[in-house]
Scaffold this motif. Structure first.
Motif, PDB file in Angstrom:
ATOM      1  N   GLU A  90       8.563 -35.801  62.249  1.00  0.00           N
ATOM      2  CA  GLU A  90       8.189 -36.098  60.869  1.00  0.00           C
ATOM      3  C   GLU A  90       6.815 -36.770  60.780  1.00  0.00           C
ATOM      4  OE1 GLU A  90       7.909 -35.468  57.580  1.00  0.00           O
ATOM      5  OE2 GLU A  90      10.079 -35.223  57.819  1.00  0.00           O
ATOM      6  N   GLY A 133       5.365 -40.654  56.583  1.00  0.00           N
ATOM      7  CA  GLY A 133       6.345 -41.073  55.604  1.00  0.00           C
ATOM      8  C   GLY A 133       5.771 -41.390  54.245  1.00  0.00           C
ATOM      9  N   ASP A 163       8.901 -49.469  52.521  1.00  0.00           N
ATOM     10  CA  ASP A 163       9.833 -48.622  53.269  1.00  0.00           C
ATOM     11  C   ASP A 163       9.118 -47.301  53.561  1.00  0.00           C
ATOM     12  OD1 ASP A 163      11.836 -46.904  54.178  1.00  0.00           O
ATOM     13  OD2 ASP A 163      13.316 -47.560  52.695  1.00  0.00           O
ATOM     14  N   PRO A 164       8.969 -46.923  54.834  1.00  0.00           N
ATOM     15  CA  PRO A 164       8.234 -45.693  55.161  1.00  0.00           C
ATOM     16  C   PRO A 164       9.047 -44.414  55.027  1.00  0.00           C
ATOM     17  CG  PRO A 164       8.961 -46.727  57.175  1.00  0.00           C
ATOM     18  CD  PRO A 164       9.384 -47.656  56.048  1.00  0.00           C
ATOM     19  N   THR A 165      10.284 -44.496  54.577  1.00  0.00           N
ATOM     20  CA  THR A 165      11.113 -43.301  54.445  1.00  0.00           C
ATOM     21  C   THR A 165      10.470 -42.297  53.497  1.00  0.00           C
ATOM     22  OG1 THR A 165      13.133 -44.551  54.878  1.00  0.00           O
ATOM     23  CG2 THR A 165      13.375 -42.430  53.748  1.00  0.00           C
ATOM     24  N   PRO A 166      10.272 -41.061  53.924  1.00  0.00           N
ATOM     25  CA  PRO A 166       9.612 -40.076  53.054  1.00  0.00           C
ATOM     26  C   PRO A 166      10.520 -39.567  51.943  1.00  0.00           C
ATOM     27  CG  PRO A 166      10.262 -39.042  55.110  1.00  0.00           C
ATOM     28  CD  PRO A 166      10.564 -40.510  55.258  1.00  0.00           C
ATOM     29  N   PRO A 215      10.551 -35.057  53.164  1.00  0.00           N
ATOM     30  CA  PRO A 215      10.463 -34.915  54.622  1.00  0.00           C
ATOM     31  C   PRO A 215       9.957 -33.524  55.010  1.00  0.00           C
ATOM     32  CG  PRO A 215      12.621 -35.733  53.927  1.00  0.00           C
ATOM     33  CD  PRO A 215      11.940 -35.166  52.724  1.00  0.00           C
ATOM     34  N   GLY A 225      13.044 -38.086  63.028  1.00  0.00           N
ATOM     35  CA  GLY A 225      12.339 -38.939  62.101  1.00  0.00           C
ATOM     36  C   GLY A 225      11.402 -39.861  62.862  1.00  0.00           C
ATOM     37  N   ARG A 226      10.828 -40.804  62.165  1.00  0.00           N
ATOM     38  CA  ARG A 226       9.887 -41.743  62.772  1.00  0.00           C
ATOM     39  C   ARG A 226      10.482 -43.145  62.753  1.00  0.00           C
ATOM     40  NH1 ARG A 226       4.626 -39.856  62.103  1.00  0.00           N
ATOM     41  NH2 ARG A 226       3.891 -41.788  63.072  1.00  0.00           N
ATOM     42  N   GLN A 267      12.036 -45.259  59.554  1.00  0.00           N
ATOM     43  CA  GLN A 267      12.412 -44.368  58.454  1.00  0.00           C
ATOM     44  C   GLN A 267      13.934 -44.194  58.401  1.00  0.00           C
ATOM     45  OE1 GLN A 267      10.359 -40.635  58.977  1.00  0.00           O
ATOM     46  NE2 GLN A 267       8.356 -41.497  58.507  1.00  0.00           N
ATOM     47  N   TRP A 324       4.813 -48.555  61.242  1.00  0.00           N
ATOM     48  CA  TRP A 324       4.343 -47.556  60.272  1.00  0.00           C
ATOM     49  C   TRP A 324       2.937 -47.910  59.772  1.00  0.00           C
ATOM     50  CZ3 TRP A 324       8.497 -50.731  58.536  1.00  0.00           C
ATOM     51  CH2 TRP A 324       8.317 -51.440  57.341  1.00  0.00           C
TER      52      TRP A 324
END
Length: 258
Positions: free
Chosen positions: A57, A60, A72-75, A78, A96-97, A100, A115
């Protein structure tokens, strides 16, 4: 906007796991040292070869400003997972990274360095080396193809430089010359990170680097200038930018690399 909207299925581990399950992916979290990654894999019964396609990934969630990282680095989109979903290979995995797809408690225990300036740190690369080894065992694979989107392409390149089992390296919109990319954007240097142009000792000739002609995040000229050092060939898609329309056309573009 039309290209990006089809990729909006992220934002949480549960949402991504549900989306992936509908497309044949099993989701789990793997813990290794200080890193907990979302790992998804789809392995069919027919295996004409023992190659595992591994997607990594991007960095994010977008930064609110160039100087303020997301909490929060969650994309939300994705991209690498959307690309993995249209890959017809019999064995496909997604990584994922760091930091995330974590819940609130887990995220509080994950350093923002992973991140920001240390997103490509040596310990991150070491962890991915081990995660991929685990995936190979779990899928009965002997070789891997590494496919990375954006910052995931940087990690894929760093991994390809160290592994002896890489069938092919494919990067998409990836700032493979990290220091040059940061300087071009007038960003603070990623002092905790490795840079492929320094880490690759032998050019990775069996690689393809996709770039968008309209990408102002990772301009094609920056990737092109790095190829004499990291190796491979450039494939510029004139009408694409950093996000549009990689996942939409990925099945077709992937055929070009075979």
């Amino acid at each position: 906007a039309g290209c990006a909207s089809g990729d909006r299925f992220g934002g949480s581990r549960a949402a991504v796991a549900e989306w992936g399950a509908a497309r044949g992916f099993d989701a789990q979290q793997l813990q290794l040292r200080t890193f907990r990654l979302l790992v998804m894999k789809r392995v069919g019964p027919a295996r004409p070869d023992a190659v595992l396609n591994v997607y990594i990934e991007g960095d994010g969630a977008a930064w609110p400003t160039p100087f303020h990282p997301p909490r929060d680095p969650t994309p939300l989109e994705p991209m690498a997972l959307a690309m993995a979903a249209v890959d017809p290979a019999p064995a496909v995995a997604y990584l994922g990274r760091p930091c995330q797809f974590l819940d609130t408690t887990e995220l509080a225990e994950c350093s923002p360095a992973y991140w920001t300036d240390s997103r490509f740190a040596p310990e991150v690369v070491n962890a991915y080396m081990a995660f991929i080894d685990r995936l190979k065992l779990a899928t009965d694979s002997t070789r891997v193809r590494l496919i990375g989107y954006s910052g995931g392409g940087v990690l894929a390149t760093l991994l390809a430089a160290r592994r002896g089992d890489v069938d092919r390296l494919i990067t998409v919109a990836a700032p493979v010359a990290v220091a040059e990319w940061a300087a071009w954007h007038k960003l603070t240097p990623l002092i905790g990170s490795m840079d492929p142009v320094m880490a690759v000792k032998v050019p990775l000739s069996n690689s393809v680097h996709f770039v968008g002609g309209r990408d102002d995040v990772v301009p094609a000229k920056l990737v092109a200038s790095s190829l004499p050092r990291i190796g491979g060939r450039l494939r510029e898609v004139a009408e694409f930018d950093h996000r549009c329309c990689w996942s939409r056309d990925w099945a077709r573009l992937l055929e070009e690399t075979r």
